[in-house]
Design a protein around this motif. Structure first.
Motif, PDB file in Angstrom:
ATOM      1  N   GLU A   1       0.842  -1.208   0.000  1.00  0.00           N
ATOM      2  CA  GLU A   1       0.000   0.000   0.000  1.00  0.00           C
ATOM      3  C   GLU A   1       0.872   1.251   0.000  1.00  0.00           C
ATOM      4  OE1 GLU A   1      -3.934  -1.642   0.739  1.00  0.00           O
ATOM      5  OE2 GLU A   1      -3.583   0.262   1.793  1.00  0.00           O
ATOM      6  N   ALA A   2       0.302   2.373  -0.490  1.00  0.00           N
ATOM      7  CA  ALA A   2       1.057   3.624  -0.532  1.00  0.00           C
ATOM      8  C   ALA A   2       0.788   4.447   0.719  1.00  0.00           C
ATOM      9  CB  ALA A   2       0.667   4.420  -1.773  1.00  0.00           C
ATOM     10  N   ALA A   3       1.828   5.131   1.199  1.00  0.00           N
ATOM     11  CA  ALA A   3       1.683   5.986   2.377  1.00  0.00           C
ATOM     12  C   ALA A   3       1.206   7.384   2.006  1.00  0.00           C
ATOM     13  CB  ALA A   3       3.009   6.084   3.124  1.00  0.00           C
ATOM     14  N   ASP A   4       1.346   7.737   0.712  1.00  0.00           N
ATOM     15  CA  ASP A   4       1.079   9.116   0.301  1.00  0.00           C
ATOM     16  C   ASP A   4      -0.020   9.192  -0.752  1.00  0.00           C
ATOM     17  OD1 ASP A   4       3.027   9.734  -2.536  1.00  0.00           O
ATOM     18  OD2 ASP A   4       3.013   7.817  -1.480  1.00  0.00           O
ATOM     19  N   ASP A   5      -0.596  10.404  -0.891  1.00  0.00           N
ATOM     20  CA  ASP A   5      -1.660  10.676  -1.873  1.00  0.00           C
ATOM     21  C   ASP A   5      -1.275  10.243  -3.274  1.00  0.00           C
ATOM     22  OD1 ASP A   5      -2.335  14.015  -0.543  1.00  0.00           O
ATOM     23  OD2 ASP A   5      -2.942  12.020   0.142  1.00  0.00           O
ATOM     24  N   ALA A   6      -0.032  10.584  -3.663  1.00  0.00           N
ATOM     25  CA  ALA A   6       0.400  10.385  -5.047  1.00  0.00           C
ATOM     26  C   ALA A   6       0.822   8.950  -5.334  1.00  0.00           C
ATOM     27  CB  ALA A   6       1.547  11.342  -5.365  1.00  0.00           C
ATOM     28  N   GLN A   7       0.710   8.079  -4.318  1.00  0.00           N
ATOM     29  CA  GLN A   7       1.022   6.649  -4.505  1.00  0.00           C
ATOM     30  C   GLN A   7       2.485   6.414  -4.918  1.00  0.00           C
ATOM     31  OE1 GLN A   7      -1.994   4.173  -4.919  1.00  0.00           O
ATOM     32  NE2 GLN A   7      -2.901   5.813  -3.704  1.00  0.00           N
ATOM     33  N   LEU A   8       3.388   7.209  -4.361  1.00  0.00           N
ATOM     34  CA  LEU A   8       4.792   7.081  -4.737  1.00  0.00           C
ATOM     35  C   LEU A   8       5.608   6.309  -3.705  1.00  0.00           C
ATOM     36  CD1 LEU A   8       5.314  10.683  -6.104  1.00  0.00           C
ATOM     37  CD2 LEU A   8       5.095   8.593  -7.433  1.00  0.00           C
ATOM     38  N   LEU A   9       5.178   6.309  -2.459  1.00  0.00           N
ATOM     39  CA  LEU A   9       5.923   5.635  -1.387  1.00  0.00           C
ATOM     40  C   LEU A   9       5.169   4.376  -0.990  1.00  0.00           C
ATOM     41  CD1 LEU A   9       6.661   8.909   0.627  1.00  0.00           C
ATOM     42  CD2 LEU A   9       8.282   7.651  -0.810  1.00  0.00           C
ATOM     43  N   ILE A  10       5.714   3.249  -1.416  1.00  0.00           N
ATOM     44  CA  ILE A  10       5.047   1.962  -1.254  1.00  0.00           C
ATOM     45  C   ILE A  10       5.663   1.158  -0.110  1.00  0.00           C
ATOM     46  CG2 ILE A  10       4.280  -0.146  -2.445  1.00  0.00           C
ATOM     47  CD1 ILE A  10       3.309   2.477  -3.749  1.00  0.00           C
ATOM     48  N   ALA A  11       4.845   0.721   0.823  1.00  0.00           N
ATOM     49  CA  ALA A  11       5.331  -0.065   1.968  1.00  0.00           C
ATOM     50  C   ALA A  11       5.808  -1.436   1.503  1.00  0.00           C
ATOM     51  CB  ALA A  11       4.223  -0.215   3.001  1.00  0.00           C
ATOM     52  N   THR A  12       6.954  -1.858   2.037  1.00  0.00           N
ATOM     53  CA  THR A  12       7.428  -3.229   1.801  1.00  0.00           C
ATOM     54  C   THR A  12       6.937  -4.085   2.976  1.00  0.00           C
ATOM     55  OG1 THR A  12       9.468  -3.016   3.085  1.00  0.00           O
ATOM     56  CG2 THR A  12       9.530  -2.259   0.780  1.00  0.00           C
ATOM     57  N   ASP A  13       7.292  -5.376   2.969  1.00  0.00           N
ATOM     58  CA  ASP A  13       6.879  -6.202   4.118  1.00  0.00           C
ATOM     59  C   ASP A  13       7.965  -6.267   5.180  1.00  0.00           C
ATOM     60  OD1 ASP A  13       7.240  -9.205   2.059  1.00  0.00           O
ATOM     61  OD2 ASP A  13       8.707  -7.767   2.824  1.00  0.00           O
ATOM     62  N   ALA A  14       9.002  -5.434   5.029  1.00  0.00           N
ATOM     63  CA  ALA A  14      10.124  -5.468   5.978  1.00  0.00           C
ATOM     64  C   ALA A  14      10.074  -4.293   6.941  1.00  0.00           C
ATOM     65  CB  ALA A  14      11.447  -5.461   5.204  1.00  0.00           C
ATOM     66  N   MET A  15      10.655  -4.505   8.108  1.00  0.00           N
ATOM     67  CA  MET A  15      10.736  -3.469   9.130  1.00  0.00           C
ATOM     68  C   MET A  15      12.212  -3.220   9.442  1.00  0.00           C
ATOM     69  SD  MET A  15       7.443  -3.002   9.877  1.00  0.00           S
ATOM     70  CE  MET A  15       7.220  -2.341  11.539  1.00  0.00           C
ATOM     71  N   LYS A  16      12.465  -2.121  10.156  1.00  0.00           N
ATOM     72  CA  LYS A  16      13.843  -1.801  10.523  1.00  0.00           C
ATOM     73  C   LYS A  16      13.852  -1.274  11.943  1.00  0.00           C
ATOM     74  CE  LYS A  16      17.795   0.948   8.872  1.00  0.00           C
ATOM     75  NZ  LYS A  16      18.297   1.792   7.765  1.00  0.00           N
ATOM     76  N   GLY A  17      14.886  -1.640  12.682  1.00  0.00           N
ATOM     77  CA  GLY A  17      14.974  -1.103  14.043  1.00  0.00           C
ATOM     78  C   GLY A  17      15.066  -2.226  15.053  1.00  0.00           C
ATOM     79  N   GLY A  18      15.965  -2.080  16.008  1.00  0.00           N
ATOM     80  CA  GLY A  18      16.157  -3.139  16.990  1.00  0.00           C
ATOM     81  C   GLY A  18      15.493  -2.792  18.298  1.00  0.00           C
ATOM     82  N   ALA A  19      16.250  -2.176  19.182  1.00  0.00           N
ATOM     83  CA  ALA A  19      15.741  -1.820  20.510  1.00  0.00           C
ATOM     84  C   ALA A  19      14.613  -0.798  20.399  1.00  0.00           C
ATOM     85  CB  ALA A  19      16.884  -1.267  21.353  1.00  0.00           C
ATOM     86  N   GLN A  20      14.722   0.074  19.394  1.00  0.00           N
ATOM     87  CA  GLN A  20      13.659   1.089  19.225  1.00  0.00           C
ATOM     88  C   GLN A  20      12.437   0.442  18.593  1.00  0.00           C
ATOM     89  OE1 GLN A  20      16.439   2.358  16.824  1.00  0.00           O
ATOM     90  NE2 GLN A  20      17.187   4.193  17.852  1.00  0.00           N
ATOM     91  N   ARG A  21      11.405   1.242  18.545  1.00  0.00           N
ATOM     92  CA  ARG A  21      10.176   0.775  17.898  1.00  0.00           C
ATOM     93  C   ARG A  21      10.468   0.556  16.422  1.00  0.00           C
ATOM     94  NH1 ARG A  21       5.201   4.814  18.104  1.00  0.00           N
ATOM     95  NH2 ARG A  21       6.122   5.558  16.164  1.00  0.00           N
ATOM     96  N   PRO A  22      10.192  -0.652  15.904  1.00  0.00           N
ATOM     97  CA  PRO A  22      10.543  -0.913  14.507  1.00  0.00           C
ATOM     98  C   PRO A  22       9.737  -0.021  13.563  1.00  0.00           C
ATOM     99  CG  PRO A  22       9.290  -2.747  15.434  1.00  0.00           C
ATOM    100  CD  PRO A  22       9.577  -1.812  16.557  1.00  0.00           C
ATOM    101  N   ALA A  23      10.383   0.383  12.432  1.00  0.00           N
ATOM    102  CA  ALA A  23       9.740   1.267  11.458  1.00  0.00           C
ATOM    103  C   ALA A  23       9.614   0.542  10.128  1.00  0.00           C
ATOM    104  CB  ALA A  23      10.569   2.538  11.281  1.00  0.00           C
ATOM    105  N   ARG A  24       8.515   0.791   9.439  1.00  0.00           N
ATOM    106  CA  ARG A  24       8.241   0.176   8.146  1.00  0.00           C
ATOM    107  C   ARG A  24       9.259   0.681   7.115  1.00  0.00           C
ATOM    108  NH1 ARG A  24       5.728  -4.070   6.655  1.00  0.00           N
ATOM    109  NH2 ARG A  24       4.094  -3.611   8.169  1.00  0.00           N
ATOM    110  N   LEU A  25       9.723  -0.229   6.254  1.00  0.00           N
ATOM    111  CA  LEU A  25      10.584   0.169   5.134  1.00  0.00           C
ATOM    112  C   LEU A  25       9.728   0.408   3.889  1.00  0.00           C
ATOM    113  CD1 LEU A  25      13.642  -2.227   5.589  1.00  0.00           C
ATOM    114  CD2 LEU A  25      13.697   0.264   5.657  1.00  0.00           C
TER     115      LEU A  25
END
Lengths: 232, 232
Positions: A194-218
């Motif tokens: 799915e896209a995070a933005d109106d223009a459908q340019l930033l597409i979420a992958t199924d991977a996350m990033k981050g260890g001790a911190q709260r993981p963030a979507r790539l």
């Protein structure tokens, strides 16, 4: 003994930009021969008429020889020409801007290159300072209405990393809310594909990033495109 | 017998645009020699290294020779280059866009030029169709945020003439109210020396135009500048 050209010499020069130490840097090498022997300069080369299919091919060949890499982004800037830029006489330099993420440059072993902050350049050969200034202006302008900064990131990145990249290109910071509002980012916890933005340019992958911190979507960028509203 | 270049030939080609019959037209002349003898082509020339101080000087010299005129506006477009644009071999063409009002061209006697609508071009020599397309795109883009269209009008013009000029460049019409609102034109009956618009770019002269109809104030443009809001 000086050499004078009767028809102008034509070269293709490359302003290779990357983000390093949180600001735009340009790749320079030290010249081994006159004119300007010992001075720092942009990579460049003459057109090889027997093998180059067009100017972009010349630019890519030069970059391949110097870095072993293909740029994520390559665009013709403009021609810099005249009788004084090269002491040997009238010359034409067709200037290109290229973007390569620092990660890729460091992995390939950038050998001959030194990276300098574009806002703090040393003395340079020819008119290379003017070429760099022109390239930086183009990158900053284009970044104000497109996803160009994505070409300086790895293929997958978090929205925070994306924000830092825009900030470092412009040399100014934004609140997270303002940044996301300007890019038309509705909400960041979107499902993969799915896209995070109106223009459908930033597409979420199924991977996350981050260890001790709260993981963030790539995220990955869909294409070099235009955001629906002008911003910055 | 063909001639092959080992180092590329370099020319400066000019896309000279004007408004005629309510649409953008380009100046073309008929080639008298091979390659493409008899075909229509853009004016252009080789760099004269002994006299040209830079590329703009080359472009101006070529225009001066062909029209006896200096363009109101001249801007480097980009380089068109490669092994196929010229059958003699690898060549580099540095393309310029120039604007001259039709009035000036007709007064000077445009001799060798024929004017063709940019949206209905005949077959052309070299890659000149691509150069024209690029020039038209640049003019339309820049017209959407600046006073560039003023360079296609006489030095003094009415606001209605200004509106028609923008409309003819874009190929679409606007209501008078919408046009004036977009340019930030508050009111048109301003005193001589005063600006009609927010950005202070359209300055009223002390002259009027119009006979039987209601006379209209003549304006001059302050500078090539940016309107405060993006429009069109």
């Amino acid at each position: 003994m000086s050499t004078h050209y009767t028809t102008p010499a034509v070269s293709v020069d490359i302003v290779l930009l990357t983000l390093k130490n949180q600001s735009l840097h340009v790749a320079l090498h030290q010249r081994q021969q006159d004119p300007f022997s010992g001075a720092l300069a942009l990579p460049g080369g003459y057109i090889h008429t027997e093998e180059d299919t067009d100017l972009e091919a010349t630019a890519k060949r030069v970059l391949q020889q110097k870095t072993g890499l293909t740029p994520r982004y390559l665009e013709q800037l403009r021609c810099f020409a005249g009788p004084v830029r090269d002491p040997r006489g009238w010359s034409v330099a067709i200037s290109y801007v290229a973007l390569i993420p620092l990660e890729a440059l460091e992995q390939s072993g950038n050998g001959i290159f030194h990276f300098f902050a574009v806002d703090a350049l040393p003395a340079l050969a020819f008119d290379h300072a003017a070429q760099i200034q022109s390239a930086v202006q183009r990158v900053r302008n284009k970044s104000s209405y497109s996803t160009l900064p994505c070409w300086l990131l790895p293929e997958a990145f978090t929205l925070t990393e994306l924000q830092r990249t825009y900030e470092q290109i412009f040399g100014e910071t934004l609140s997270r809310g303002t940044f996301r509002s300007r890019l038309g980012i509705k909400v960041s916890d979107v499902a993969p594909g799915e896209a995070a933005d109106d223009a459908q340019l930033l597409i979420a992958t199924d991977a996350m990033k981050g260890g001790a911190q709260r993981p963030a979507r790539l995220f990955k960028v869909n294409q070099l495109g235009l955001f629906r509203r002008a911003w910055w």
